[in-house]
Design an enzyme around this catalytic site. Sequence first.
Site, mmCIF file in Angstrom:
data_model
loop_
_atom_site.group_PDB
_atom_site.id
_atom_site.type_symbol
_atom_site.label_atom_id
_atom_site.label_comp_id
_atom_site.label_asym_id
_atom_site.label_seq_id
_atom_site.Cartn_x
_atom_site.Cartn_y
_atom_site.Cartn_z
ATOM 1 C CE LYS A 22 -2.399 2.820 3.340
ATOM 2 N NZ LYS A 22 -1.448 3.412 4.268
ATOM 3 C CG ASN A 23 2.158 2.952 3.483
ATOM 4 O OD1 ASN A 23 1.026 3.357 3.170
ATOM 5 N ND2 ASN A 23 2.503 2.704 4.728
ATOM 6 C CB CYS A 118 -4.625 6.871 10.333
ATOM 7 S SG CYS A 118 -5.071 5.387 9.436
ATOM 8 N NE ARG A 123 -0.476 11.171 9.687
ATOM 9 C CZ ARG A 123 -0.860 10.091 8.990
ATOM 10 N NH1 ARG A 123 -2.099 9.654 9.074
ATOM 11 N NH2 ARG A 123 -0.016 9.454 8.206
ATOM 12 C CG ASP A 306 2.513 1.762 9.464
ATOM 13 O OD1 ASP A 306 2.214 2.671 10.266
ATOM 14 O OD2 ASP A 306 2.844 1.986 8.286
ATOM 15 N NE ARG A 398 -7.255 5.278 4.511
ATOM 16 C CZ ARG A 398 -6.454 5.447 5.552
ATOM 17 N NH1 ARG A 398 -6.920 5.493 6.767
ATOM 18 N NH2 ARG A 398 -5.165 5.606 5.377
#
Length: 419
Positions: A22-23, A118, A123, A306, A398
């Site tokens: 995903k990232n 999230c 952030r 994570d 997601r």
Amino acid sequence: MEKIIVRGGRSLSGEVTVSGAKNAVVAIIPAAILVKGTCVIENVPDIEDVRVLVDILDAMGADVCYDRLTSTLKVDCSNVKAETPPAHLVRKMRASYYLIGVLLGRFKRADVALPGGCNFGSRPIDQHIRGFEALGADVTCNEESVTAQAENLSGNSVYLDVVSVGATINIMLAAVLAKGVTTIENVAKEPHIVDLANFLNAMGANVKGAGTDVIKITGVETLSGGTYSIIPDQIEAGTFMVAAAATGGNVLVKNVIPKHMEAVSAKLMEMGADVLEYDTDIRVIGNKDMRSVNIKTLPYPGFPTDMQPQAVALLSVIEGESRVTEGVWDSRFQYIEELKKMGADIEVNGRTAVIKGVSHLVGQTVRATDLRGGAGVVIAGLIASGETVITEIKHIDRGYERLVDKFKGLGADIKRVCE
Ligand code: EPZ
């Protein structure tokens, strides 16, 4: 509203194949905006963040086609205009801030809504902005959006004050087409940074040093199309590894890069699980007598933040006291209230969760507070007695491709229901 219902108590066994990262993909899809021609991106996971990015590129004029069956995305951004991406889509995810870097790189102008994603407390994106400014951009930021523009972008030296994945990627994206050499120091070294650099280089960029502390980018005139395959998802792999250990199971996690898993493998072994590494697979076997451990999350190659909720879910049923310290985010313990509803004995002191292992968890209705917190409560549900109902599963969708089906394939009693 969709929910996940788990009846816990079954040991997981069998094989599970990990999807694309995903990232990595959430950086590589926006990066296609920098490319003249068609990018064929393989091993693209079917997750909500990808769907949102496809919709964003489509709305901006790209020719984009995602084949879920073959996990292949074809995208040609030749006709993308220097326009503001739709704010309602940008706000659905964090990585949409990569649109600032790519639009600035391609058009010397970007006007992008502030991203969602999230909620881990503050952030900030100050390091991204410092990088854009070092390349010659004027950047203004208000509560709604970020605007960056430059006459010309020229290479420069940037030293990051904090090791930031997002800033490292965004500055790389803005710099690949800039004139001259950009050197970014104190960068993040996560596998997805290396994957993005490999993608950019495959399209004709000149990026060196990804995976070390210093990345050097020599600007090129253009990038042209090509084919690229996304690396396996380190965090999805880790989630199945922890779930296997937590349920006393025996699972072969396929399509992994074992090197990326070293911090997770080492902690599972310290807890007493067996971890067997093969070329592209890892087998995890849980044992009856697992031991409490201490963990501190850190940027790669440290233990990934994570993976923190999944690890805490497992430690909550291991006898003795474990301490898990969050070393990346100010606040990433929202999911702990949910574990406590299931009987976990956890106290949060600042950035440290002190976990006193209980004999068992009890099924409850709990929320997926965020993506990985959601994975944590799914693992808790797999080990709890009785039925666990997980709400707000949009967070899980997601970032995990077919999580419920994959756990079902390993023998879990788990389903999605729509109520
Ligand atoms: C990425 O977020 C990941 N998201 C996160 O994964 C992951 O938790 C995080 O990196 C750390 O590994 C994506 O890749 C899309 P950072 P990012 O910039 O880039 C501070 C998941 O579950 N900081 O590395 O937003 C920041 O506050 C998600 O898949 C600044 O101070 O994280 C944090 O404390 C959640 N100024 C630390 O750096 C900045 O300009 C690391 O953040 C930028 C960051």
